[in-house]
Scaffold this motif. Structure first.
Motif, PDB file in Angstrom:
ATOM      1  N   HIS A 104       2.516 -16.651  -5.592  1.00 58.35           N
ATOM      2  CA  HIS A 104       2.998 -17.738  -4.748  1.00 58.35           C
ATOM      3  C   HIS A 104       1.951 -18.152  -3.699  1.00 58.35           C
ATOM      4  O   HIS A 104       2.288 -18.675  -2.642  1.00 58.35           O
ATOM      5  N   VAL A 105       0.690 -17.901  -4.010  1.00 58.11           N
ATOM      6  CA  VAL A 105      -0.412 -18.343  -3.163  1.00 58.11           C
ATOM      7  C   VAL A 105      -1.007 -19.605  -3.787  1.00 58.11           C
ATOM      8  O   VAL A 105      -1.413 -19.608  -4.943  1.00 58.11           O
ATOM      9  N   PHE A 106      -1.037 -20.674  -3.015  1.00 48.52           N
ATOM     10  CA  PHE A 106      -1.532 -21.964  -3.485  1.00 48.52           C
ATOM     11  C   PHE A 106      -2.927 -22.211  -2.905  1.00 48.52           C
ATOM     12  O   PHE A 106      -3.333 -21.593  -1.923  1.00 48.52           O
ATOM     13  N   ARG A 107      -3.652 -23.152  -3.524  1.00 46.60           N
ATOM     14  CA  ARG A 107      -5.008 -23.478  -3.067  1.00 46.60           C
ATOM     15  C   ARG A 107      -5.080 -24.968  -2.747  1.00 46.60           C
ATOM     16  O   ARG A 107      -4.335 -25.778  -3.302  1.00 46.60           O
ATOM     17  N   THR A 108      -5.996 -25.322  -1.845  1.00 46.43           N
ATOM     18  CA  THR A 108      -6.167 -26.718  -1.461  1.00 46.43           C
ATOM     19  C   THR A 108      -7.624 -27.018  -1.133  1.00 46.43           C
ATOM     20  O   THR A 108      -8.370 -26.130  -0.716  1.00 46.43           O
ATOM     21  N   SER A 109      -7.988 -28.294  -1.305  1.00 40.78           N
ATOM     22  CA  SER A 109      -9.315 -28.755  -0.897  1.00 40.78           C
ATOM     23  C   SER A 109      -9.236 -29.577   0.392  1.00 40.78           C
ATOM     24  O   SER A 109     -10.252 -30.095   0.859  1.00 40.78           O
ATOM     25  N   LYS A 110      -8.030 -29.684   0.967  1.00 41.38           N
ATOM     26  CA  LYS A 110      -7.849 -30.472   2.189  1.00 41.38           C
ATOM     27  C   LYS A 110      -8.461 -29.791   3.416  1.00 41.38           C
ATOM     28  O   LYS A 110      -8.803 -30.460   4.395  1.00 41.38           O
ATOM     29  N   LYS A 117       0.838  -1.210   0.000  1.00 41.58           N
ATOM     30  CA  LYS A 117       0.000   0.000   0.000  1.00 41.58           C
ATOM     31  C   LYS A 117       0.875   1.264   0.000  1.00 41.58           C
ATOM     32  O   LYS A 117       0.483   2.304  -0.529  1.00 41.58           O
ATOM     33  N   LEU A 118       2.069   1.150   0.587  1.00 37.79           N
ATOM     34  CA  LEU A 118       3.002   2.276   0.617  1.00 37.79           C
ATOM     35  C   LEU A 118       3.822   2.381  -0.659  1.00 37.79           C
ATOM     36  O   LEU A 118       4.483   3.390  -0.896  1.00 37.79           O
ATOM     37  N   GLY A 119       3.796   1.324  -1.482  1.00 42.32           N
ATOM     38  CA  GLY A 119       4.466   1.398  -2.773  1.00 42.32           C
ATOM     39  C   GLY A 119       5.580   0.399  -3.009  1.00 42.32           C
ATOM     40  O   GLY A 119       6.293   0.497  -4.012  1.00 42.32           O
ATOM     41  N   LEU A 120       5.742  -0.583  -2.119  1.00 42.92           N
ATOM     42  CA  LEU A 120       6.823  -1.552  -2.261  1.00 42.92           C
ATOM     43  C   LEU A 120       6.344  -2.802  -2.999  1.00 42.92           C
ATOM     44  O   LEU A 120       5.210  -3.234  -2.812  1.00 42.92           O
ATOM     45  N   GLN A 121       7.231  -3.403  -3.797  1.00 47.40           N
ATOM     46  CA  GLN A 121       6.919  -4.659  -4.460  1.00 47.40           C
ATOM     47  C   GLN A 121       6.906  -5.763  -3.404  1.00 47.40           C
ATOM     48  O   GLN A 121       7.941  -6.114  -2.847  1.00 47.40           O
ATOM     49  N   SER A 122       5.733  -6.310  -3.128  1.00 47.76           N
ATOM     50  CA  SER A 122       5.568  -7.268  -2.040  1.00 47.76           C
ATOM     51  C   SER A 122       4.885  -8.534  -2.536  1.00 47.76           C
ATOM     52  O   SER A 122       3.982  -8.485  -3.374  1.00 47.76           O
ATOM     53  N   TYR A 123       5.322  -9.655  -1.968  1.00 42.76           N
ATOM     54  CA  TYR A 123       4.799 -10.967  -2.338  1.00 42.76           C
ATOM     55  C   TYR A 123       4.303 -11.676  -1.083  1.00 42.76           C
ATOM     56  O   TYR A 123       4.972 -11.646  -0.053  1.00 42.76           O
ATOM     57  N   PHE A 124       3.167 -12.337  -1.196  1.00 44.89           N
ATOM     58  CA  PHE A 124       2.678 -13.170  -0.101  1.00 44.89           C
ATOM     59  C   PHE A 124       2.780 -14.623  -0.511  1.00 44.89           C
ATOM     60  O   PHE A 124       2.336 -15.013  -1.598  1.00 44.89           O
ATOM     61  N   ILE A 125       3.386 -15.447   0.371  1.00 40.62           N
ATOM     62  CA  ILE A 125       3.522 -16.886   0.146  1.00 40.62           C
ATOM     63  C   ILE A 125       2.611 -17.600   1.142  1.00 40.62           C
ATOM     64  O   ILE A 125       2.763 -17.429   2.358  1.00 40.62           O
ATOM     65  N   GLY A 126       1.672 -18.385   0.645  1.00 41.06           N
ATOM     66  CA  GLY A 126       0.770 -19.077   1.559  1.00 41.06           C
ATOM     67  C   GLY A 126      -0.157 -20.010   0.818  1.00 41.06           C
ATOM     68  O   GLY A 126      -0.028 -20.226  -0.397  1.00 41.06           O
ATOM     69  N   LYS A 127      -1.086 -20.582   1.561  1.00 42.40           N
ATOM     70  CA  LYS A 127      -2.059 -21.500   0.965  1.00 42.40           C
ATOM     71  C   LYS A 127      -3.444 -21.177   1.511  1.00 42.40           C
ATOM     72  O   LYS A 127      -3.611 -20.954   2.713  1.00 42.40           O
TER      73      LYS A 127
END
Length: 320
Positions: free
Chosen positions: A79-85, A46-56
């Motif tokens: 890098h956000v993954f999805r699951t049905s588990k 939001k402040l202007g930095l290139q940011s990545y979230f890694i998660g599921k």
């Protein structure tokens, strides 16, 4: 300019429409995007930095909502993954009149816990990048090993590690095990942000000076202790820098600490600062800026939804 990566949980906070009542007495809630690592990535973006979230996330509507929200503030979600588990995690919150919170989590298990180390690619990271994580996702599940894989990859590429324990005792049945796990990850960190009320739990020392010495005995380059409305202290290269907080009317403190560290890491990356060689005056300016971001975040409900823009922060600091 280095990039910011955060790893861990993204979840739905259900914020009460009433204040000053316990969770059992809340009659209605409003959904808001949350999860500390996601909040940090969003604050910096939001402040202007290139940011990545890694998660599921779960293959559910809440997962869709979180991805859309992160994208709306320019967080990279590749890098956000999805699951049905399992489903996306939920947290129900009650708010006191002061803005302080109480949590009840629905996360046993939740989708974020299934992030696997094999899904972490060392190719994502480069020298100068920062990886930030918290303790909620250090449970005995695949996600803990995913954290270790990401930390190792960032270290190998010449990046830095930021750790905010962000303690949530209700999520751990064995608090001594929780303490042991947090301690085991402190040794990875170059930057640590901890609130003053978390010091004793982690270190075992009620005396603040002893608790600080315990942290600095590791390889920590910058130790930050947040004190809410009373400001913040940083310990760096043998000296201490203290900055007062901003006096505002807090509506909801959810995400305040996350927005603080997100702003701090934004300043490090955006100004291309080497954390080994930051000047004392630079640390002070960064703390003032980060305090302003946190103060503004408390003035609205929710976490990601309450984050200020750079323009709003700069205006607030000029007028305060």
């Amino acid at each position: 300019m280095g990039k910011l990566f955060t790893i861990g949980e993204a979840l739905i906070d259900f914020i009460p429409k009433e204040k000053g009542v316990g969770l059992k007495d809340v009659s209605s809630f409003e959904k808001a995007p949350g999860g500390a690592p996601a909040n940090v990535a969003a604050a910096a973006a939001k402040l202007g930095l290139q940011s990545y979230f890694i998660g599921k996330l779960g293959n559910d509507a809440f997962g869709d909502f979180l991805i859309e929200t992160l994208k709306s503030v320019e967080v990279n979600t590749n890098h956000v993954f999805r699951t049905s588990k399992a489903n996306t995690a939920l947290a129900f919150v009650s708010l006191m009149d002061s803005g302080e919170r109480d949590f009840s989590f629905y996360r046993n298990p939740s989708a974020d816990m299934f992030l696997d180390q094999c899904e972490i690619s060392p190719q994502w990271f480069k020298s100068g990048d920062i990886l930030h994580f918290c303790s909620v996702s250090l449970v005995d599940a695949p996600v803990r090993m995913a954290h270790i894989a990401a930390i190792s990859a960032v270290k190998e590429k010449g990046g830095f590690i930021s750790f905010d324990p962000n303690i949530r005792l209700p999520l751990w049945q064995d608090h001594e095990e929780y303490k042991r796990v947090i301690r085991s990850f402190v040794e990875y960190a170059d930057i640590i942000k901890v609130s003053e009320d978390e010091l004793e739990f982690i270190t075992g020392f009620s005396d603040e000076e002893k608790a600080i010495a315990w942290f600095l005995n590791f390889n920590v380059k910058i130790l930050i202790i947040t004190r809410g409305k009373d400001g913040v202290s940083a310990f760096y290269k043998g000296y201490k820098v203290t900055v007062n907080g901003y006096k505002v009317k807090a509506v909801d403190t959810t995400g305040a600490g996350d927005s603080f560290i997100g702003a701090f890491l934004y300043q490090i990356c955006n100004n291309k600062l080497d954390i080994m060689n930051i000047e004392k005056s630079e640390i002070k300016d960064i703390l003032k800026f980060s305090n302003a971001v946190a103060a503004l975040t408390t003035m609205n409900k929710g976490a990601i939804s309450a984050l200020p823009s750079l323009e709003t922060v700069e205006k607030f600091m000029k007028e305060s």
